[in-house]
Design a protein around this motif. Structure first.
Motif, PDB file in Angstrom:
ATOM      1  N   LEU A  70       0.828  -1.206   0.000  1.00 21.99           N
ATOM      2  CA  LEU A  70       0.000   0.000   0.000  1.00 21.99           C
ATOM      3  C   LEU A  70       0.859   1.252   0.000  1.00 21.99           C
ATOM      4  O   LEU A  70       0.632   2.185  -0.793  1.00 21.99           O
ATOM      5  CB  LEU A  70      -0.921  -0.015   1.219  1.00 21.99           C
ATOM      6  N   GLU A  71       1.846   1.310   0.870  1.00 18.83           N
ATOM      7  CA  GLU A  71       2.680   2.509   0.981  1.00 18.83           C
ATOM      8  C   GLU A  71       3.482   2.738  -0.296  1.00 18.83           C
ATOM      9  O   GLU A  71       3.702   3.877  -0.704  1.00 18.83           O
ATOM     10  CB  GLU A  71       3.622   2.383   2.182  1.00 18.83           C
ATOM     11  N   PHE A  82      -7.109   3.580 -12.550  1.00 14.36           N
ATOM     12  CA  PHE A  82      -8.254   2.879 -13.156  1.00 14.36           C
ATOM     13  C   PHE A  82      -8.620   1.690 -12.285  1.00 14.36           C
ATOM     14  O   PHE A  82      -9.745   1.579 -11.786  1.00 14.36           O
ATOM     15  CB  PHE A  82      -7.892   2.455 -14.574  1.00 14.36           C
ATOM     16  N   VAL A  83      -7.682   0.767 -12.075  1.00 14.04           N
ATOM     17  CA  VAL A  83      -7.849  -0.361 -11.164  1.00 14.04           C
ATOM     18  C   VAL A  83      -6.488  -0.675 -10.548  1.00 14.04           C
ATOM     19  O   VAL A  83      -5.446  -0.327 -11.110  1.00 14.04           O
ATOM     20  CB  VAL A  83      -8.399  -1.623 -11.870  1.00 14.04           C
ATOM     21  N   TYR A  84      -6.499  -1.323  -9.387  1.00 15.34           N
ATOM     22  CA  TYR A  84      -5.271  -1.756  -8.716  1.00 15.34           C
ATOM     23  C   TYR A  84      -5.077  -3.241  -8.990  1.00 15.34           C
ATOM     24  O   TYR A  84      -5.941  -4.060  -8.650  1.00 15.34           O
ATOM     25  CB  TYR A  84      -5.361  -1.521  -7.211  1.00 15.34           C
ATOM     26  N   SER A  85      -3.948  -3.597  -9.593  1.00 11.35           N
ATOM     27  CA  SER A  85      -3.698  -4.984  -9.963  1.00 11.35           C
ATOM     28  C   SER A  85      -2.923  -5.724  -8.880  1.00 11.35           C
ATOM     29  O   SER A  85      -1.928  -5.207  -8.347  1.00 11.35           O
ATOM     30  CB  SER A  85      -2.911  -5.056 -11.276  1.00 11.35           C
ATOM     31  N   LEU A  86      -3.358  -6.925  -8.585  1.00 15.40           N
ATOM     32  CA  LEU A  86      -2.645  -7.817  -7.667  1.00 15.40           C
ATOM     33  C   LEU A  86      -1.736  -8.774  -8.420  1.00 15.40           C
ATOM     34  O   LEU A  86      -1.246  -9.741  -7.856  1.00 15.40           O
ATOM     35  CB  LEU A  86      -3.646  -8.597  -6.816  1.00 15.40           C
ATOM     36  N   GLY A  87      -1.516  -8.467  -9.718  1.00 13.74           N
ATOM     37  CA  GLY A  87      -0.532  -9.228 -10.456  1.00 13.74           C
ATOM     38  C   GLY A  87      -1.082  -9.914 -11.682  1.00 13.74           C
ATOM     39  O   GLY A  87      -2.294 -10.037 -11.885  1.00 13.74           O
ATOM     40  N   GLN A 175      -9.604  -3.928   0.609  1.00 11.96           N
ATOM     41  CA  GLN A 175      -9.959  -3.034   1.715  1.00 11.96           C
ATOM     42  C   GLN A 175      -8.832  -2.060   2.032  1.00 11.96           C
ATOM     43  O   GLN A 175      -9.077  -0.894   2.365  1.00 11.96           O
ATOM     44  CB  GLN A 175     -10.320  -3.865   2.940  1.00 11.96           C
ATOM     45  N   ALA A 176      -7.588  -2.510   1.881  1.00 12.48           N
ATOM     46  CA  ALA A 176      -6.448  -1.630   2.133  1.00 12.48           C
ATOM     47  C   ALA A 176      -6.404  -0.500   1.115  1.00 12.48           C
ATOM     48  O   ALA A 176      -6.197   0.670   1.471  1.00 12.48           O
ATOM     49  CB  ALA A 176      -5.150  -2.430   2.097  1.00 12.48           C
ATOM     50  N   TYR A 177      -6.611  -0.807  -0.161  1.00 13.20           N
ATOM     51  CA  TYR A 177      -6.569   0.229  -1.182  1.00 13.20           C
ATOM     52  C   TYR A 177      -7.762   1.172  -1.067  1.00 13.20           C
ATOM     53  O   TYR A 177      -7.652   2.375  -1.349  1.00 13.20           O
ATOM     54  CB  TYR A 177      -6.489  -0.395  -2.574  1.00 13.20           C
ATOM     55  N   GLN A 178      -8.897   0.662  -0.637  1.00 14.34           N
ATOM     56  CA  GLN A 178     -10.053   1.529  -0.463  1.00 14.34           C
ATOM     57  C   GLN A 178      -9.869   2.496   0.696  1.00 14.34           C
ATOM     58  O   GLN A 178     -10.526   3.536   0.749  1.00 14.34           O
ATOM     59  CB  GLN A 178     -11.314   0.690  -0.260  1.00 14.34           C
ATOM     60  N   GLU A 183     -12.920   4.758  -4.092  1.00 13.89           N
ATOM     61  CA  GLU A 183     -13.466   4.191  -5.326  1.00 13.89           C
ATOM     62  C   GLU A 183     -12.574   3.085  -5.895  1.00 13.89           C
ATOM     63  O   GLU A 183     -12.770   2.652  -7.035  1.00 13.89           O
ATOM     64  CB  GLU A 183     -13.640   5.292  -6.372  1.00 13.89           C
ATOM     65  N   ALA A 184     -11.610   2.643  -5.119  1.00  8.51           N
ATOM     66  CA  ALA A 184     -10.642   1.664  -5.617  1.00  8.51           C
ATOM     67  C   ALA A 184     -11.318   0.358  -6.030  1.00  8.51           C
ATOM     68  O   ALA A 184     -12.185  -0.163  -5.325  1.00  8.51           O
ATOM     69  CB  ALA A 184      -9.589   1.382  -4.550  1.00  8.51           C
TER      70      ALA A 184
END
Length: 423
Positions: A70-71, A82-87, A175-178, A183-184
């Protein structure tokens, strides 16, 4: 460099996946938003059978790992995500033998069986309580011993937990990114296989986006994803104009809200968007010309439209994807091939279908009034709740079509007695 970002913008790129921060200003100058490649989920185990870098259920350790990701990507929020990718090409299930993971497994089993007597009857065991449940052997993370002993429910339940466990990890990241971006939307790409029994339903319910590779799996996502769920799949692996156009329009006509291209450089056998001169390849020039209508407004219209069907439902049953690999199941072909055959058949008749899932049937989310036909493609594993819904559908005038051996296992892959199938 700025000149590269300009060239990408010129061919219609509006979103870019990044793994580093060093080009944010150049990307921002061309109003291109980000897909931060925040991590890559894996299920690697150390020599003790514990997940690396941390057990997904070891709260302090996994929380610290998520916080570090996150940091690292907090700066992307300031740019526009746009979106956060987990890989890319991640795992879609996992577990380990850490005590916290075993405790989570026991809690999961209790929610599924409710009583220890029900679990013992399924597994053929004699545990006194859920707190006593152990793996077949202390190091058998995947319960391969149980499968070898034909204790299929014990083997399947471990697989089902691994699917559930992965979804809970995705939820933790989401939940961390939100927390920094309300709006994550968090998810992953280039992963998810229909034939290996991924829990498509639970992944869609847990995440905000998913871009698998093309196949019957993305048809399930198309069918069950809620409005606003971001989805696509990677293309760019072939160099012919016809293939490029076919992949693009397949995404558009099957409800994807974005088109993802791997990758903009011309690398090996992959067809990059740009030549070394930074001008588009001939196939890309044809692609941008042929698809201009999408960027001129058709795309927005389609995103806000509702895809219709002809009252035909196909059932995706996660336990069936595992059951077809058992006993004589492989002699009848693969789970994926059967569903692809049904898809082609229905569309060649000029009709459209939609997937429903076993979980939807169990939870009362199957709108029987909407459908005329329910197709049970290789639905070899069905639970009593799903079977009751299917029977009521038929009794109320619906048509049920089953191709092979429906309901010969229950929803834990326990074989039913001869002549005593679920249906």
């Amino acid at each position: 460099p700025k000149i590269i970002e300009q060239a990408l913008a010129d061919v219609g790129v509006t979103v870019q996946l990044i793994v580093r921060h060093n080009t944010l200003h150049e990307i921002a100058a061309h109003e291109i938003s980000l897909v931060p490649y925040t991590t890559r989920l894996s299920a690697d185990l150390d020599e003790n059978g514990v997940m690396r870098p941390a057990c997904w259920n070891d709260e302090p350790s996994i929380d610290e790992h998520v916080k570090s990701r996150l940091e690292r990507w907090r700066i992307a929020r300031e740019h526009g995500v746009f979106v956060y990718s987990l890989g890319d090409e991640t795992v879609t299930r996992g577990s380990c033998v850490h005590p916290a993971c075993l405790a989570a497994y026991r809690r999961y089993l209790e929610t599924k069986y409710e009583t220890i007597d029900a679990l013992n009857a399924s597994w053929g065991t004699d545990f006194a309580g859920f707190g006593d449940v152990q793996l077949s052997t202390p190091t058998d993370n995947d319960e391969e011993v149980a499968k070898a002993q034909k204790n299929y429910p014990r083997w399947y339940d471990r697989r089902a937990f691994q699917n559930y466990n992965f979804a809970q990890l995705c939820k933790r990241f989401g939940q961390a990114y939100q927390a920094i971006d309300p709006e994550a939307r968090t998810g992953f790409e280039g992963a998810g296989r229909f034939e290996t029994g991924d829990d498509f339903d639970l992944i869609v319910r847990t995440n905000g986006f998913w871009s698998p590779y093309s196949g019957p799996g993305d048809e399930v996502i198309r069918s069950i994803a809620p409005p606003g769920f971001t989805r696509s799949y990677w293309m760019g692996y072939s160099k012919g104009t016809d293939s490029v156009l076919a992949n693009y329009w397949r995404m558009i006509t099957r409800g994807c809200d974005s088109v993802w291209w791997w990758m903009w450089q011309n690398v090996g056998e992959w067809n990059g968007l740009l030549m070394p001169t930074l001008s588009p390849f001939p196939a890309i020039r044809e692609l941008t010309k042929d698809t201009q209508i999408v960027r001129d407004g058709l795309g927005t219209l389609l995103i806000h439209s509702q895809m219709l069907d002809d009252g035909i439902a196909l059932l995706y049953s996660m336990p069936s994807a595992y059951a077809v690999s058992l006993e004589a199941g492989p002699l009848y072909g693969s789970y994926s091939a059967s569903h692809q055959t049904w898809s082609r058949l229905i569309r060649e008749l000029g009709l459209q279908y939609r997937y429903v899932t076993a979980r939807m049937l169990r939870r009362g989310e199957f709108n029987s009034e909407k459908y005329k036909v329910l197709v049970l493609a290789r639905s070899e594993a069905l639970g009593p709740a799903e079977a009751d819904v299917i029977r009521r559908f038929a009794q109320d005038g619906g048509t049920v079509i089953a191709d092979l051996r429906p309901g010969i296992y229950d929803h834990h892959c326990k074989p039913m007695p001869p002549g005593g199938g679920m249906l």
